[in-house]
Motif scaffolding. Structure first.
Motif, PDB file in Angstrom:
ATOM      1  N   GLY A  79       0.794  -1.212   0.000  1.00 52.15           N
ATOM      2  CA  GLY A  79       0.000   0.000   0.000  1.00 52.15           C
ATOM      3  C   GLY A  79       0.830   1.267   0.000  1.00 52.15           C
ATOM      4  O   GLY A  79       0.334   2.344  -0.308  1.00 52.15           O
ATOM      5  N   PHE A  80       2.117   1.169   0.368  1.00 57.27           N
ATOM      6  CA  PHE A  80       2.948   2.367   0.478  1.00 57.27           C
ATOM      7  C   PHE A  80       3.997   2.440  -0.625  1.00 57.27           C
ATOM      8  O   PHE A  80       3.967   3.329  -1.455  1.00 57.27           O
ATOM      9  CB  PHE A  80       3.587   2.400   1.860  1.00 57.27           C
ATOM     10  CG  PHE A  80       4.289   3.688   2.187  1.00 57.27           C
ATOM     11  CD1 PHE A  80       3.823   4.914   1.747  1.00 57.27           C
ATOM     12  CD2 PHE A  80       5.441   3.668   2.945  1.00 57.27           C
ATOM     13  CE1 PHE A  80       4.483   6.087   2.061  1.00 57.27           C
ATOM     14  CE2 PHE A  80       6.108   4.839   3.258  1.00 57.27           C
ATOM     15  CZ  PHE A  80       5.628   6.044   2.826  1.00 57.27           C
ATOM     16  N   PHE A  81       4.925   1.479  -0.652  1.00 58.11           N
ATOM     17  CA  PHE A  81       5.955   1.490  -1.686  1.00 58.11           C
ATOM     18  C   PHE A  81       6.675   0.156  -1.750  1.00 58.11           C
ATOM     19  O   PHE A  81       6.551  -0.675  -0.860  1.00 58.11           O
ATOM     20  CB  PHE A  81       6.977   2.613  -1.459  1.00 58.11           C
ATOM     21  CG  PHE A  81       7.869   2.379  -0.266  1.00 58.11           C
ATOM     22  CD1 PHE A  81       9.060   1.676  -0.389  1.00 58.11           C
ATOM     23  CD2 PHE A  81       7.529   2.863   0.987  1.00 58.11           C
ATOM     24  CE1 PHE A  81       9.883   1.464   0.700  1.00 58.11           C
ATOM     25  CE2 PHE A  81       8.342   2.656   2.081  1.00 58.11           C
ATOM     26  CZ  PHE A  81       9.526   1.956   1.935  1.00 58.11           C
ATOM     27  N   ALA A  82       7.446  -0.013  -2.822  1.00 59.43           N
ATOM     28  CA  ALA A  82       8.348  -1.153  -2.974  1.00 59.43           C
ATOM     29  C   ALA A  82       9.652  -0.623  -3.567  1.00 59.43           C
ATOM     30  O   ALA A  82       9.642   0.234  -4.448  1.00 59.43           O
ATOM     31  CB  ALA A  82       7.749  -2.208  -3.886  1.00 59.43           C
ATOM     32  N   VAL A  83      10.759  -1.110  -3.044  1.00 58.66           N
ATOM     33  CA  VAL A  83      12.088  -0.722  -3.536  1.00 58.66           C
ATOM     34  C   VAL A  83      12.801  -1.988  -3.951  1.00 58.66           C
ATOM     35  O   VAL A  83      12.837  -2.968  -3.208  1.00 58.66           O
ATOM     36  CB  VAL A  83      12.900   0.003  -2.437  1.00 58.66           C
ATOM     37  CG1 VAL A  83      14.298   0.325  -2.924  1.00 58.66           C
ATOM     38  CG2 VAL A  83      12.203   1.267  -1.993  1.00 58.66           C
ATOM     39  N   SER A  84      13.371  -1.978  -5.153  1.00 61.08           N
ATOM     40  CA  SER A  84      14.107  -3.141  -5.637  1.00 61.08           C
ATOM     41  C   SER A  84      15.285  -2.670  -6.488  1.00 61.08           C
ATOM     42  O   SER A  84      15.428  -1.488  -6.774  1.00 61.08           O
ATOM     43  CB  SER A  84      13.196  -4.051  -6.458  1.00 61.08           C
ATOM     44  OG  SER A  84      12.692  -3.358  -7.575  1.00 61.08           O
ATOM     45  N   VAL A  85      16.118  -3.626  -6.869  1.00 60.83           N
ATOM     46  CA  VAL A  85      17.294  -3.328  -7.683  1.00 60.83           C
ATOM     47  C   VAL A  85      17.025  -3.784  -9.109  1.00 60.83           C
ATOM     48  O   VAL A  85      16.544  -4.886  -9.335  1.00 60.83           O
ATOM     49  CB  VAL A  85      18.549  -4.048  -7.129  1.00 60.83           C
ATOM     50  CG1 VAL A  85      19.759  -3.788  -8.008  1.00 60.83           C
ATOM     51  CG2 VAL A  85      18.822  -3.610  -5.710  1.00 60.83           C
TER      52      VAL A  85
END
Length: 124
Positions: A79-85
């Motif tokens: 619901g907020f965010f996703a961080v990936s490479v």
């Protein structure tokens, strides 16, 4: 006729009290960037916490995200965010000043994806 001057927005309030009230009235939802200090202040006021505590949490979040990205992990807060490479392949580019062809090395990139709640808030 006088040359037109660019519009610079409203002038800041003159007295110390007015400036303090003006700063308190600002919100996170505006068309300019929010710097770290403003973010810490806003979260501290909203959560009724000390700014020192909020700043420590924000620094810990940053450190945790940096560590996860360094290992290649994906961090997701639904619901907020996703961080990936992500990976960017090596490619051929051009020096704009000289027109010379150059080789651009492969690189890892950070992908930030907004979650549904964040996207909904942006579209209100």
């Amino acid at each position: 006729m006088q040359p037109s001057r660019p519009y610079l927005g409203r002038a800041a309030p003159a007295s110390r009290r007015q400036r303090k009230q003006h700063r308190a009235a600002r919100t996170l939802i505006r068309e300019t960037f929010v710097n770290r200090k403003e973010l810490v202040t806003a979260v501290a006021e909203h959560a009724d916490l000390e700014q020192k505590t909020v700043d420590a949490v924000l620094r810990s979040l940053q450190s945790t995200l940096e560590g996860a990205v360094a290992k290649g992990d994906k961090v997701s807060v639904p619901g907020f965010f996703a961080v990936s490479v992500g990976k960017r392949a090596a490619r051929e580019g051009r020096n704009p000043a000289t027109g010379e062809t150059i080789q651009i090395a492969a690189a890892n990139t950070v992908k930030f994806t907004a979650g549904s709640a964040l996207k909904d808030a942006a579209n209100k």
